[in-house]
Design a protein around this motif. Structure first.
Motif, PDB file in Angstrom:
ATOM      1  N   GLY A 109      21.641 -11.541  70.948  1.00 38.96           N
ATOM      2  CA  GLY A 109      21.654 -12.600  69.948  1.00 38.96           C
ATOM      3  C   GLY A 109      22.262 -12.214  68.614  1.00 38.96           C
ATOM      4  O   GLY A 109      22.277 -13.033  67.680  1.00 38.96           O
ATOM      5  N   LEU A 110      22.773 -10.975  68.495  1.00 42.21           N
ATOM      6  CA  LEU A 110      23.258 -10.509  67.187  1.00 42.21           C
ATOM      7  C   LEU A 110      24.439 -11.335  66.686  1.00 42.21           C
ATOM      8  O   LEU A 110      24.451 -11.764  65.523  1.00 42.21           O
ATOM      9  CB  LEU A 110      23.642  -9.033  67.254  1.00 42.21           C
ATOM     10  CG  LEU A 110      24.221  -8.442  65.956  1.00 42.21           C
ATOM     11  CD1 LEU A 110      23.230  -8.567  64.811  1.00 42.21           C
ATOM     12  CD2 LEU A 110      24.626  -6.982  66.166  1.00 42.21           C
ATOM     13  N   ASN A 111      25.434 -11.554  67.545  1.00 38.22           N
ATOM     14  CA  ASN A 111      26.617 -12.305  67.104  1.00 38.22           C
ATOM     15  C   ASN A 111      26.247 -13.720  66.658  1.00 38.22           C
ATOM     16  O   ASN A 111      26.788 -14.228  65.660  1.00 38.22           O
ATOM     17  CB  ASN A 111      27.662 -12.365  68.218  1.00 38.22           C
ATOM     18  CG  ASN A 111      28.325 -11.015  68.457  1.00 38.22           C
ATOM     19  OD1 ASN A 111      28.301 -10.145  67.594  1.00 38.22           O
ATOM     20  ND2 ASN A 111      28.915 -10.849  69.634  1.00 38.22           N
ATOM     21  N   MET A 116      25.247 -17.552  62.178  1.00 42.48           N
ATOM     22  CA  MET A 116      24.304 -18.420  61.483  1.00 42.48           C
ATOM     23  C   MET A 116      24.195 -18.027  60.011  1.00 42.48           C
ATOM     24  O   MET A 116      24.191 -18.881  59.110  1.00 42.48           O
ATOM     25  CB  MET A 116      22.927 -18.341  62.147  1.00 42.48           C
ATOM     26  CG  MET A 116      21.881 -19.240  61.505  1.00 42.48           C
ATOM     27  SD  MET A 116      20.214 -18.880  62.113  1.00 42.48           S
ATOM     28  CE  MET A 116      19.908 -17.288  61.326  1.00 42.48           C
ATOM     29  N   LEU A 117      24.130 -16.715  59.751  1.00 46.76           N
ATOM     30  CA  LEU A 117      24.007 -16.240  58.366  1.00 46.76           C
ATOM     31  C   LEU A 117      25.279 -16.512  57.571  1.00 46.76           C
ATOM     32  O   LEU A 117      25.211 -16.921  56.403  1.00 46.76           O
ATOM     33  CB  LEU A 117      23.677 -14.747  58.353  1.00 46.76           C
ATOM     34  CG  LEU A 117      22.280 -14.376  58.844  1.00 46.76           C
ATOM     35  CD1 LEU A 117      22.148 -12.859  58.978  1.00 46.76           C
ATOM     36  CD2 LEU A 117      21.211 -14.920  57.904  1.00 46.76           C
ATOM     37  N   LEU A 118      26.430 -16.290  58.177  1.00 46.88           N
ATOM     38  CA  LEU A 118      27.692 -16.555  57.488  1.00 46.88           C
ATOM     39  C   LEU A 118      27.837 -18.045  57.184  1.00 46.88           C
ATOM     40  O   LEU A 118      28.366 -18.427  56.134  1.00 46.88           O
ATOM     41  CB  LEU A 118      28.875 -16.057  58.321  1.00 46.88           C
ATOM     42  CG  LEU A 118      29.006 -14.532  58.417  1.00 46.88           C
ATOM     43  CD1 LEU A 118      30.097 -14.149  59.403  1.00 46.88           C
ATOM     44  CD2 LEU A 118      29.301 -13.922  57.043  1.00 46.88           C
ATOM     45  N   GLU A 119      27.357 -18.871  58.109  1.00 42.92           N
ATOM     46  CA  GLU A 119      27.345 -20.310  57.844  1.00 42.92           C
ATOM     47  C   GLU A 119      26.412 -20.620  56.675  1.00 42.92           C
ATOM     48  O   GLU A 119      26.729 -21.431  55.796  1.00 42.92           O
ATOM     49  CB  GLU A 119      26.891 -21.059  59.100  1.00 42.92           C
ATOM     50  CG  GLU A 119      26.857 -22.574  58.946  1.00 42.92           C
ATOM     51  CD  GLU A 119      28.236 -23.192  58.841  1.00 42.92           C
ATOM     52  OE1 GLU A 119      28.373 -24.199  58.113  1.00 42.92           O
ATOM     53  OE2 GLU A 119      29.186 -22.663  59.467  1.00 42.92           O
ATOM     54  N   GLY A 120      25.264 -19.959  56.673  1.00 42.45           N
ATOM     55  CA  GLY A 120      24.274 -20.196  55.625  1.00 42.45           C
ATOM     56  C   GLY A 120      24.754 -19.832  54.240  1.00 42.45           C
ATOM     57  O   GLY A 120      24.352 -20.456  53.243  1.00 42.45           O
ATOM     58  N   ILE A 142      27.818 -12.135  50.743  1.00 38.78           N
ATOM     59  CA  ILE A 142      27.720 -11.249  51.913  1.00 38.78           C
ATOM     60  C   ILE A 142      26.520 -10.310  51.753  1.00 38.78           C
ATOM     61  O   ILE A 142      25.858  -9.928  52.726  1.00 38.78           O
ATOM     62  CB  ILE A 142      29.032 -10.461  52.158  1.00 38.78           C
ATOM     63  CG1 ILE A 142      29.081  -9.919  53.599  1.00 38.78           C
ATOM     64  CG2 ILE A 142      29.205  -9.315  51.202  1.00 38.78           C
ATOM     65  CD1 ILE A 142      29.298 -10.955  54.641  1.00 38.78           C
ATOM     66  N   GLY A 143      26.187  -9.982  50.497  1.00 37.37           N
ATOM     67  CA  GLY A 143      24.986  -9.190  50.234  1.00 37.37           C
ATOM     68  C   GLY A 143      23.726  -9.939  50.611  1.00 37.37           C
ATOM     69  O   GLY A 143      22.772  -9.358  51.162  1.00 37.37           O
ATOM     70  N   ILE A 144      23.693 -11.226  50.328  1.00 40.21           N
ATOM     71  CA  ILE A 144      22.546 -12.054  50.716  1.00 40.21           C
ATOM     72  C   ILE A 144      22.425 -12.095  52.239  1.00 40.21           C
ATOM     73  O   ILE A 144      21.331 -11.952  52.799  1.00 40.21           O
ATOM     74  CB  ILE A 144      22.691 -13.473  50.135  1.00 40.21           C
ATOM     75  CG1 ILE A 144      22.568 -13.428  48.603  1.00 40.21           C
ATOM     76  CG2 ILE A 144      21.642 -14.414  50.726  1.00 40.21           C
ATOM     77  CD1 ILE A 144      22.993 -14.712  47.907  1.00 40.21           C
ATOM     78  N   ALA A 145      23.554 -12.238  52.916  1.00 38.40           N
ATOM     79  CA  ALA A 145      23.542 -12.290  54.382  1.00 38.40           C
ATOM     80  C   ALA A 145      23.004 -11.000  54.980  1.00 38.40           C
ATOM     81  O   ALA A 145      22.194 -11.033  55.921  1.00 38.40           O
ATOM     82  CB  ALA A 145      24.953 -12.581  54.905  1.00 38.40           C
ATOM     83  N   GLN A 146      23.435  -9.837  54.460  1.00 36.90           N
ATOM     84  CA  GLN A 146      22.967  -8.575  55.035  1.00 36.90           C
ATOM     85  C   GLN A 146      21.463  -8.385  54.840  1.00 36.90           C
ATOM     86  O   GLN A 146      20.799  -7.766  55.662  1.00 36.90           O
ATOM     87  CB  GLN A 146      23.755  -7.388  54.468  1.00 36.90           C
ATOM     88  CG  GLN A 146      23.598  -7.094  52.986  1.00 36.90           C
ATOM     89  CD  GLN A 146      22.329  -6.335  52.641  1.00 36.90           C
ATOM     90  OE1 GLN A 146      21.829  -5.543  53.438  1.00 36.90           O
ATOM     91  NE2 GLN A 146      21.815  -6.572  51.446  1.00 36.90           N
ATOM     92  N   ALA A 147      20.928  -8.919  53.737  1.00 37.23           N
ATOM     93  CA  ALA A 147      19.489  -8.792  53.504  1.00 37.23           C
ATOM     94  C   ALA A 147      18.672  -9.575  54.533  1.00 37.23           C
ATOM     95  O   ALA A 147      17.519  -9.241  54.811  1.00 37.23           O
ATOM     96  CB  ALA A 147      19.149  -9.275  52.092  1.00 37.23           C
TER      97      ALA A 147
END
Length: 293
Positions: A109-111, A116-120, A142-147
């Motif tokens: 499910g990683l991809n 989903m995060l990049l969309e967010g 992108i920092g928010i997404a990695q968190a």
């Protein structure tokens, strides 16, 4: 889930104090941290994130001390530091997969989660560009997404909306609101409206000490009927500032419009009352109130 911080103190070289006997209980929902530069907000967040160790004191996660056993929190933690760095040659997909590997996040499910995060954070259209070509706001996103990669139960954001335009700030606040029901979110920002919009509780810090922890409406109630506006000539402004706590000044043709807190003084003649805000309460509490002991 509960974080209990007990008499936390952090000393730096030459007698500098980052935190002083700091105690607070943090439960599920969003806790907003407000305080002047150097107040100790980043120091507190780094200790909770186990990046830094306190001089003394404890941080308890459901009764277990994470200072002594940092792995207790690291596996459920998402953290965006103020000085977040990226690998400029990687694109967003490559970077997030690298961070996922560092966090031990994988599986089929990683991809889908990365998409989903990049969309967010509104980066799908730019996800295959090298991050080095991103603007400051895009790097922050992108920092928010990695968190958020490891579906964390504790989220720490240190000035996450720096560099974001108003539309992206709204998107971020919506993202945090959706996650806050099942997680502890600690959010530091100098943009008071961001805190006021999403925080269930607000903690105000000054000089490494806790001044107040309460809901935003409760804090605002402390300055109800104390906020006024008055129009003055330029020559009258400095004398007025020596008598009242002025929180904002704007020019209006040949006059200056001053927003101020009356405090223990009677409001000046020709003033009009205005509705109080969290920013008014924050300035009132940091300028006039004693520390919680």
């Amino acid at each position: 889930m509960q974080l209990e911080i007990k008499i936390l103190t952090k000393m730096f070289g030459k007698g500098m104090v980052g935190l002083s006997d700091f105690s607070i209980i943090i439960e599920k929902g969003v806790l907003g941290l407000l305080g002047p530069n150097g107040a100790g907000k980043s120091t507190l967040m780094k200790i909770i994130a186990t990046i830094s160790k306190p001089t003394y004191g404890s941080v308890l996660l459901d009764g277990e001390d994470i200072v002594k056993n940092p792995d207790l929190i690291r596996k459920i933690l998402g953290y965006l530091p103020q000085d977040f760095g990226v690998y400029p040659n990687l694109n967003a997909y490559e970077f997030l997969k690298y961070i996922a590997a560092m966090k031990g996040v994988g599986g089929a499910g990683l991809n889908k989660r990365i998409d989903m995060l990049l969309e967010g954070v509104n980066l799908i259209a730019d996800a295959k560009r090298p991050i080095g070509t991103y603007s400051g706001g895009m790097k922050q996103r992108i920092g928010i997404a990695q968190a958020l990669l490891n579906d964390p139960k504790i989220l720490i954001f240190d000035e996450p909306t720096v560099g974001l335009d108003p539309e992206e700030r709204v998107r971020f606040r919506q993202l945090i609101s959706e996650m806050a029901g099942d997680a502890i979110v600690i959010l530091s920002s100098h943009i008071v409206s961001d805190i006021e919009t999403v925080a269930d509780e607000v903690a105000i810090i000054k000089s490494g000490m806790l001044i107040e922890k309460n809901t935003a409406p409760e804090m605002i109630s402390k300055v109800e009927n104390k906020i006024f506006e008055i129009a003055l000539s330029q020559s009258e402004v400095e004398r007025f500032k020596s008598q009242y706590l002025v929180v904002n000044t704007t020019r209006q043709s040949d006059k200056m419009l001053l927003r101020y807190i009356s405090g223990t003084h009677q409001p000046a003649a020709n003033s009009r009352p205005v509705n109080a805000t969290l920013e008014d309460a924050y300035l009132f509490l940091t300028k006039t109130q004693p520390y919680i002991r």
